[in-house]
Design a protein around this motif. Structure first.
Motif, PDB file in Angstrom:
ATOM      1  N   ASN A 332      19.499  20.965  91.113  1.00  0.00           N
ATOM      2  CA  ASN A 332      20.009  21.293  89.785  1.00  0.00           C
ATOM      3  C   ASN A 332      21.499  20.967  89.723  1.00  0.00           C
ATOM      4  O   ASN A 332      22.151  20.778  90.758  1.00  0.00           O
ATOM      5  CB  ASN A 332      19.771  22.777  89.457  1.00  0.00           C
ATOM      6  N   GLU A 334      25.445  21.669  87.666  1.00  0.00           N
ATOM      7  CA  GLU A 334      26.281  22.548  86.847  1.00  0.00           C
ATOM      8  C   GLU A 334      27.548  21.798  86.457  1.00  0.00           C
ATOM      9  O   GLU A 334      28.135  21.084  87.278  1.00  0.00           O
ATOM     10  CB  GLU A 334      26.669  23.823  87.620  1.00  0.00           C
ATOM     11  N   HIS A 336      31.417  22.191  85.297  1.00  0.00           N
ATOM     12  CA  HIS A 336      32.560  23.109  85.260  1.00  0.00           C
ATOM     13  C   HIS A 336      33.758  22.352  84.700  1.00  0.00           C
ATOM     14  O   HIS A 336      34.274  21.438  85.356  1.00  0.00           O
ATOM     15  CB  HIS A 336      32.882  23.632  86.660  1.00  0.00           C
TER      16      HIS A 336
END
Length: 394
Positions: A332, A334, A336
């Motif tokens: 997965n 992410e 930021h």
């Protein structure tokens, strides 16, 4: 009695045979896979996957050694940066200095006062490892080779490399000029962010001044670009002290790897070692491509920017590497973004990072950048936006 003597002889033979491999093993530093037979004839070596930087194999990878003409991997990096930033143009014509023309070693036989395009000089460096072409481009970018070498060593610090120091742009023998297999792999990884470089390093043969009286035949010093499928760079090296060196890259399907060998005794040993390392990578591992370089990852609204809708892109291609047959179901990502972003921004400035995870384990972190220059909003633009906000609030 003869029976016991025979048994004793067999036992001793078996013990002797079992001991041989132990003493014959090559010692390796931080060899992640324990495969110690990949580079038996090199002083040091390393194999990494390009996108993730994952270490697949190494042998004495942090040993300081003379890199010879592999130095030009850094030279090429600064050339490609200058082209990308618009500080240099492929069709720009450069006048060759006396100093550049006087370089010994491998060269493309430039003459003092000769004029040649940046693209042809780039071919001279990338294909034929021309020391004269390297210095001509270095002088154009920084004003002098000494100033260019300062840029090279500044880049070393920027990449956080601890065991590299350059004294020239060519790799000609010089005191206190050294690098390591690990550092060369990281410099190559950075160079390969400029994917057009392989359009030059993959050329096996070409010509300078084609059709002219002083036409010069370029032949790639890296023979693997012709004889190993997928190899499209990067740079060979040889001096009496350095022996035979090679920083190579190859791509198969979506997987690109970098192999560095330093200190081989012959070109045959060097090329065989690199080939064996590449075979190992492609036979044992696969990659899953997540994002291409410059692919839009997300958008950002900066109200104080002239154009407030900003595309945020991947600074390089992003992949995950895994053993053949292993699952990637738990991968997965992410995004930021930086909490504070100061304007103006230049194309390529970092504004965040993309984190790739396998479950909760962090596999990689890649800078996210802006794909174009972002200017501060003018007072008129800010005034207009304030009016629009006022109208909407009524």
């Amino acid at each position: 009695m003869k029976k016991y003597v025979l048994i004793f002889s067999i036992v001793i033979s078996m013990l002797f045979i079992s001991v041989i491999p132990v003493f014959g093993e090559e010692k390796s530093t931080d060899n992640s896979d324990g495969n110690l037979s990949l580079a038996p004839n090199a002083k040091s070596a390393i194999l990494i996957e390009r996108d993730t930087g994952k270490l697949l194999f190494d042998k004495n990878a942090n040993e300081k050694l003379p890199p010879a003409s592999m130095t030009k991997v850094m030279t090429l990096l600064l050339i490609m940066e200058a082209l990308d930033q618009g500080n240099l143009k492929y069709d720009e014509i450069i006048r060759v200095s006396e100093r550049a023309a006087s370089m010994g070693g491998s060269q493309v036989f430039l003459e003092a006062g000769e004029e040649m395009s940046v693209e042809d000089l780039l071919k001279g460096v990338a294909i034929a490892s021309g020391n004269d072409a390297s210095v001509a481009l270095a002088e154009r970018i920084a004003g002098s080779e000494d100033a260019f070498v300062t840029k090279m060593n500044d880049k070393v610090k920027e990449l956080n490399l601890k065991n590299t120091k350059f004294q020239n742009s060519t790799g000609l023998p010089a005191e206190d000029h050294y690098s390591t297999a690990y550092d060369m792999a990281i410099i190559a990884k950075e160079l390969l962010k400029y994917e057009t470089i392989t359009e030059y390093t993959s050329i096996y043969e070409d010509y300078l001044r084609k059709g002219e009286k002083n036409e010069f035949w370029l032949v790639n010093t890296n023979k693997l670009v012709k004889f190993y499928p997928g190899v499209d760079g990067l740079k060979t090296g040889f001096t009496n002290e350095a022996k035979y060196c090679l920083t190579a890259t190859a791509k198969k399907n979506d997987m690109r790897v970098i192999a560095v060998v330093m200190g081989a005794e012959t070109t045959k040993e060097r090329n065989a070692t690199v080939s064996q390392m590449l075979d190992y990578a492609f036979n044992q591992f696969d990659t899953k491509k997540l994002f291409e370089k410059d692919q839009i990852i997300t958008n950002l609204q900066l109200l104080k920017a002239e154009n407030k809708n900003i595309d945020i892109v991947a600074s390089q291609s992003i992949s995950v590497i895994h053993g053949k047959g292993e699952s990637t179901e738990n991968i997965n990502t992410e995004v930021h973004l930086n909490k504070e972003i100061d304007l103006p921004l230049k194309r390529g400035d970092q504004v965040g990072k993309l984190i790739v995870k396998n479950g909760e384990e962090v596999l990689s972190e890649t800078p996210l950048t802006v794909e174009q220059n972002i200017e501060k909003a003018s007072y008129f633009t800010l005034f207009k936006r304030s009016l629009q906000k006022l109208v909407k609030s009524r």
